[in-house]
Design an enzyme around this catalytic site. Structure first.
Site, PDB file in Angstrom:
ATOM      1  CG  HIS A 216     -19.634   1.031   6.671  1.00 50.89           C
ATOM      2  ND1 HIS A 216     -19.699   0.831   5.302  1.00 50.89           N
ATOM      3  CD2 HIS A 216     -18.668   2.165   7.112  1.00 50.89           C
ATOM      4  CE1 HIS A 216     -18.834   2.071   4.674  1.00 50.89           C
ATOM      5  NE2 HIS A 216     -17.669   2.520   5.706  1.00 50.89           N
ATOM      6  CE1 TYR A 220     -14.396   3.864   5.627  1.00 50.42           C
ATOM      7  CE2 TYR A 220     -15.944   3.769   7.283  1.00 50.42           C
ATOM      8  CZ  TYR A 220     -15.945   3.433   6.856  1.00 50.42           C
ATOM      9  OH  TYR A 220     -16.197   4.087   4.894  1.00 50.42           O
ATOM     10  CG  HIS A 367     -17.525  -0.227  -3.788  1.00 53.34           C
ATOM     11  ND1 HIS A 367     -17.106   1.292  -3.312  1.00 53.34           N
ATOM     12  CD2 HIS A 367     -17.547  -0.063  -2.270  1.00 53.34           C
ATOM     13  CE1 HIS A 367     -16.375   1.824  -2.212  1.00 53.34           C
ATOM     14  NE2 HIS A 367     -17.257   0.616  -1.600  1.00 53.34           N
ATOM     15  CG  PHE A 368     -16.573  -5.257  -2.065  1.00 56.81           C
ATOM     16  CD1 PHE A 368     -15.806  -6.686  -2.570  1.00 56.81           C
ATOM     17  CD2 PHE A 368     -18.175  -5.682  -2.311  1.00 56.81           C
ATOM     18  CE1 PHE A 368     -16.531  -7.698  -2.934  1.00 56.81           C
ATOM     19  CE2 PHE A 368     -18.874  -6.888  -2.187  1.00 56.81           C
ATOM     20  CZ  PHE A 368     -17.666  -7.958  -3.191  1.00 56.81           C
ATOM     21  CG  HIS A 369     -13.150  -7.418  -6.444  1.00 58.46           C
ATOM     22  ND1 HIS A 369     -14.667  -7.911  -5.866  1.00 58.46           N
ATOM     23  CD2 HIS A 369     -12.612  -8.714  -5.563  1.00 58.46           C
ATOM     24  CE1 HIS A 369     -14.429  -9.116  -5.508  1.00 58.46           C
ATOM     25  NE2 HIS A 369     -13.820  -9.992  -5.389  1.00 58.46           N
ATOM     26  NE  ARG A 433     -23.573 -11.360  -1.515  1.00 59.02           N
ATOM     27  CZ  ARG A 433     -24.216 -11.522   0.097  1.00 59.02           C
ATOM     28  NH1 ARG A 433     -24.914 -11.105   0.009  1.00 59.02           N
ATOM     29  NH2 ARG A 433     -22.840 -11.398   0.762  1.00 59.02           N
TER      30      ARG A 433
HETATM   31 FE1  HAS Z   1     -17.914   1.049   0.458  1.00 61.72          FE
HETATM   32  C1  HAS Z   1     -20.249  -1.503  -0.054  1.00 61.72           C
HETATM   33  C2  HAS Z   1     -19.582   2.867   1.244  1.00 61.72           C
HETATM   34  C3  HAS Z   1     -15.407   2.459   1.708  1.00 61.72           C
HETATM   35  C4  HAS Z   1     -15.589  -2.085   1.128  1.00 61.72           C
HETATM   36  N1  HAS Z   1     -18.226  -1.440   0.108  1.00 61.72           N
HETATM   37  C5  HAS Z   1     -19.356  -1.976   0.822  1.00 61.72           C
HETATM   38  C6  HAS Z   1     -18.835  -3.355   0.491  1.00 61.72           C
HETATM   39  C7  HAS Z   1     -17.926  -3.726   1.168  1.00 61.72           C
HETATM   40  C8  HAS Z   1     -17.038  -2.412   1.067  1.00 61.72           C
HETATM   41  C9  HAS Z   1     -16.752  -5.099   1.047  1.00 61.72           C
HETATM   42  O1  HAS Z   1     -22.699   3.245   0.638  1.00 61.72           O
HETATM   43  C10 HAS Z   1     -20.261  -4.875  -0.130  1.00 61.72           C
HETATM   44  C11 HAS Z   1     -21.054  -5.311   1.645  1.00 61.72           C
HETATM   45  C12 HAS Z   1     -21.520  -6.126   1.199  1.00 61.72           C
HETATM   46  O2  HAS Z   1     -21.288  -7.157   0.653  1.00 61.72           O
HETATM   47  O3  HAS Z   1     -22.908  -5.870   0.675  1.00 61.72           O
HETATM   48  N2  HAS Z   1     -17.441   2.580   1.214  1.00 61.72           N
HETATM   49  C13 HAS Z   1     -18.276   3.165   0.560  1.00 61.72           C
HETATM   50  C14 HAS Z   1     -17.853   4.728   1.621  1.00 61.72           C
HETATM   51  C15 HAS Z   1     -16.647   4.991   1.776  1.00 61.72           C
HETATM   52  C16 HAS Z   1     -16.623   3.516   1.154  1.00 61.72           C
HETATM   53  C17 HAS Z   1     -18.583   6.139   1.613  1.00 61.72           C
HETATM   54  N3  HAS Z   1     -16.010   0.841   1.330  1.00 61.72           N
HETATM   55  C18 HAS Z   1     -14.571   1.144   1.678  1.00 61.72           C
HETATM   56  C19 HAS Z   1     -13.085   0.986   1.912  1.00 61.72           C
HETATM   57  C20 HAS Z   1     -13.862  -0.691   1.702  1.00 61.72           C
HETATM   58  C21 HAS Z   1     -15.375  -0.509   1.580  1.00 61.72           C
HETATM   59  C22 HAS Z   1     -12.698   1.960   2.208  1.00 61.72           C
HETATM   60  C23 HAS Z   1     -12.945  -1.715   2.141  1.00 61.72           C
HETATM   61  C24 HAS Z   1     -11.758  -1.761   2.256  1.00 61.72           C
HETATM   62  N4  HAS Z   1     -19.784   1.063  -0.187  1.00 61.72           N
HETATM   63  C25 HAS Z   1     -20.570   1.476   0.625  1.00 61.72           C
HETATM   64  C26 HAS Z   1     -21.750   1.555   0.310  1.00 61.72           C
HETATM   65  C27 HAS Z   1     -22.225   0.628   0.138  1.00 61.72           C
HETATM   66  C28 HAS Z   1     -20.987  -0.009   0.192  1.00 61.72           C
HETATM   67  C29 HAS Z   1     -22.991   2.405   1.058  1.00 61.72           C
HETATM   68  C30 HAS Z   1     -23.570  -0.519   0.425  1.00 61.72           C
HETATM   69  C31 HAS Z   1     -24.050  -0.348  -1.720  1.00 61.72           C
HETATM   70  C32 HAS Z   1     -25.317  -1.199  -0.770  1.00 61.72           C
HETATM   71  O4  HAS Z   1     -26.136  -0.789  -2.062  1.00 61.72           O
HETATM   72  O5  HAS Z   1     -25.003  -2.473  -1.313  1.00 61.72           O
HETATM   73  C33 HAS Z   1     -15.552   5.886   1.925  1.00 61.72           C
HETATM   74  O6  HAS Z   1     -15.016   5.304   3.385  1.00 61.72           O
HETATM   75  C34 HAS Z   1     -14.815   5.740   0.704  1.00 61.72           C
HETATM   76  C35 HAS Z   1     -13.988   7.017   1.496  1.00 61.72           C
HETATM   77  C36 HAS Z   1     -12.922   7.144   0.366  1.00 61.72           C
HETATM   78  C37 HAS Z   1     -12.103   8.309  -1.278  1.00 61.72           C
HETATM   79  C38 HAS Z   1     -11.237   8.375  -1.348  1.00 61.72           C
HETATM   80  C39 HAS Z   1      -9.909   8.905  -0.609  1.00 61.72           C
HETATM   81  C40 HAS Z   1      -8.281   8.661  -1.472  1.00 61.72           C
HETATM   82  C41 HAS Z   1      -7.265   8.365  -0.689  1.00 61.72           C
HETATM   83  C42 HAS Z   1      -6.110   8.293  -1.725  1.00 61.72           C
HETATM   84  C43 HAS Z   1      -4.760   8.720  -2.475  1.00 61.72           C
HETATM   85  C44 HAS Z   1      -4.479   8.621  -3.326  1.00 61.72           C
HETATM   86  C45 HAS Z   1      -2.455   8.915  -3.520  1.00 61.72           C
HETATM   87  C46 HAS Z   1      -2.244   8.633  -4.206  1.00 61.72           C
HETATM   88  C47 HAS Z   1      -1.826  10.428  -2.270  1.00 61.72           C
HETATM   89  C48 HAS Z   1     -13.051   9.743  -0.264  1.00 61.72           C
HETATM   90  C49 HAS Z   1      -7.004   8.287   0.374  1.00 61.72           C
HETATM   91  C50 HAS Z   1      -2.303   9.370  -5.911  1.00 61.72           C
HETATM   92  C51 HAS Z   1      -1.333  10.364  -5.995  1.00 61.72           C
HETATM   93  C52 HAS Z   1      -1.775  10.646  -7.684  1.00 61.72           C
HETATM   94  C53 HAS Z   1       0.141  10.833  -8.512  1.00 61.72           C
HETATM   95  C54 HAS Z   1      -2.711  10.638  -8.788  1.00 61.72           C
END
Ligand code: HAS
Length: 542
Positions: A216, A220, A367-369, A433
């Site tokens: 995990h 980050y 999700h991860f793409h 997978r």
């Molecule tokens: Fe994830 C599985 C939970 C973030 C990557 N994640 C994965 C896997 C990868 C991955 C590679 O809880 C697969 C692993 C495998 O092979 O099995 N992930 C989370 C959570 C977050 C999260 C809670 N993941 C990421 C990030 C990744 C990533 C970042 C890569 C860089 N993930 C999971 C969980 C799994 C998981 C489970 C396991 C699932 C399973 O069962 O296998 C959090 O960090 C996300 C928080 C993000 C936000 C978004 C904030 C938005 C922002 C953009 C603002 C936009 C602006 C522009 C300002 C709350 C900062 C807007 C402008 C306008 C005008 C509209």
């Protein structure tokens, strides 16, 4: 950036972009196979290809890009690296490269088709694990160059907060070092001896737990360099200011604290871990969402403040003032947009009941793409479009800028098709997978087919976008007109605000990191070791 440091950075970027080409090819073939319309030639195995795709893109390309970017960011903001620091960077680079070649050769020989997570019971050739160990050790050596540069800066500037980009590079490096201890432990004490035949079996639950202790924070480690660009570089590109230097630092410290003790949210469906500890780690997972929400807040504030300073009115009038024609802004911005659904998907994954619906389905791949393969990678491309010419003494021409915009837009379209279809098919139960199968004519499997075709369409568009990136990279590295391209570093909106020095109290933060890890993992590990099966020779398998 000094030309000697630029060379070190460029060495990393060459490997990263070669990785992008190889991994991208493998990705295209992947989606074609899954569509059911294509069979792999020359006896190439589906899992061999999937391993190549995952290892080269998720582990090799990212790590090289990040190390290169952080080293030049430190050089730009804390001052040119000393010979000792630069040489350390080179030693790290070569260790990583030798390790990468070893692991890649084993994958190509079909001796390591163990996927990018490589945990037991899948077993690879010992040289694959030796290669991985060298990559990890190499990254520690490179990381120590960053730590040395930070320490030297602090010595020269006592009582002063370090430059923001240097501070951020340091936090990411520290997090990486603490996190990789988990993967190094499973590789050195379990997988390598097992692969060499020195031990009969290994405990799968322990190996997976050690992997996710690292897995995990790994995500980050990918994300934070993108946040470095969003917090510090994008404000300068648009002509605005960083909303708050202290808030940016605080969000990085929160990542340092909460990135690691959360690995169980990848193991919610696994036996052998008490649900109470899974619950605790899910609570901590929700803590690590907070710094991302702070980042979103801060970015909106930067954009809005800038727009209003240019006379924007109304609720969203500021949007019109942003420089949409500048690839250095637009490409990372598309990344930010994609992180909104990407992050929401993460919150869904982390929620126990919903995890039961999506776990091990292709939703997770979707999700991860969106997260690493769009939010992060598009930001890395956006960085490359000014950083590569900056390092090679060239400029991004108007024509290349246009091509870069086309590349980013194609990526967004391709990924919308591919990742969108993955999310929907996942909700219909399509496994991740797995190669194409009709599952004995099951009606459920027939429902997945249109989505698999949409994935292939998206994958093909993405591949065109990869060719464009590579074309632009080669142009910027070797052929673009000579000139000076800026390395943009933003200033805080409030220049009188000095970041509190407590944010640089590493004894405090690393102490808390250790405490949180001990709290979240000690008892579960004792349980796992106590419950480990007894081997044929009568001793515990650990
Ligand atoms: Fe994830 C599985 C939970 C973030 C990557 N994640 C994965 C896997 C990868 C991955 C590679 O809880 C697969 C692993 C495998 O092979 O099995 N992930 C989370 C959570 C977050 C999260 C809670 N993941 C990421 C990030 C990744 C990533 C970042 C890569 C860089 N993930 C999971 C969980 C799994 C998981 C489970 C396991 C699932 C399973 O069962 O296998 C959090 O960090 C996300 C928080 C993000 C936000 C978004 C904030 C938005 C922002 C953009 C603002 C936009 C602006 C522009 C300002 C709350 C900062 C807007 C402008 C306008 C005008 C509209």
């Amino acid at each position: 950036v000094d030309s000697r440091d630029a060379k070190l950075g460029m060495a990393h970027f060459y490997v990263a972009f070669i990785g992008l080409f190889i991994g991208g090819m493998a990705g295209l073939l992947q989606t074609l196979v899954r569509s059911g319309q294509f069979t792999l030639p020359a006896g190439i195995g589906y899992y061999q290809l999937l391993t190549l795709h995952g290892v080269v893109l998720a582990l090799v390309m990212t790590t090289y890009f990040i190390m290169g970017f952080q080293l030049v960011s430190v050089s730009r903001t804390a001052g040119t690296l000393t010979n000792k620091q630069r040489n350390t960077g080179w030693v790290g680079f070569w260790l990583m490269t030798i390790g990468t070649v070893m692991a890649a050769v084993m994958i190509l020989l079909n001796e390591a088709s163990v996927l990018y997570t490589f945990y037991a019971p899948l077993q690879a050739h010992a040289l694959f694990y030796v290669g991985l160990t060298l990559v990890i050790v190499g990254s520690w050596v490179s990381g120590s160059a960053i730590i040395m540069a930070y320490v030297a800066w602090r010595r020269k500037n006592p009582g002063q907060p370090s430059p923001l980009l240097t501070f951020m590079s340091l936090v990411n490096t520290l997090m990486w070092i603490v996190a990789t201890i988990g993967v190094a432990t499973t590789v050195l004490f379990q997988l390598l001896p097992w692969s060499l035949g020195l031990v009969e079996r290994v405990d799968v639950a322990i190996s997976r737990t050690l992997f996710w202790y690292f897995g995990h924070p790994l995500v980050y480690f990918w994300l934070l360099p993108a946040y470095m660009a969003w917090y510090v570089i994008v404000p300068k590109i648009i002509g605005g200011k960083i909303f708050s230097d202290s808030l940016a630092r605080l969000s990085f410290i929160l990542f340092l604290l909460f990135s690691i003790p959360v690995g169980f949210h990848h193991q919610l469906m696994e036996p052998g871990i008490d649900p109470a500890w899974k619950f605790l780690q899910v609570v901590l997972t929700f803590m690590v969402i907070i710094p991302s929400l702070m980042t979103a807040f801060s970015l909106f504030a930067t954009f809005e403040t800038f727009g209003r300073s240019k006379g924007a009115t109304g609720l969203f009038g500021w949007l019109k003032k942003l420089p949409w024609g500048d690839a250095r802004f637009l490409i990372p911005f598309i990344g930010m947009l994609s992180f909104i659904p990407g992050g929401a998907g993460g919150i869904i994954n982390a929620s126990n009941q919903m995890n039961q619906v999506i776990h091990n389905t292709i939703w997770v791949t979707g999700h991860f793409h969106l997260t690493v393969a769009t939010a992060v990678i598009l930001t890395f491309f956006g960085i490359s479009y000014w950083l590569i010419p900056h390092l090679t003494g060239r400029t991004l021409t108007k024509a290349m800028n246009k091509l870069a915009i086309l590349q980013g837009v194609l990526w967004a379209i391709g990924m919308t098709f591919m990742s969108g279809a993955m999310h929907f098919a996942g909700l219909l139960g399509a496994p991740r997978r797995s190669a194409y199968s009709e599952y004995g004519g099951a009606a459920q499997a027939a429902e997945w087919v249109p989505y698999q075709i949409a994935q292939a369409v998206g994958g093909s568009i993405l591949f065109i976008a990869i060719i464009l990136v590579l074309y632009i990279f080669i142009n910027l590295a070797f052929f673009a007109p000579k000139g000076e391209e800026e390395f943009p570093v933003g200033e805080a909106a409030n220049t009188t605000e000095k970041a509190p020095m407590i944010l640089e109290n590493w004894k405090l933060w690393l102490g808390l990191v250790v405490l949180l890890i001990a709290f979240a993992y000690t008892i579960p590990f004792i349980d796992l070791i106590e419950n480990a099966p007894i081997g044929s020779k009568g001793y515990k398998l650990w």
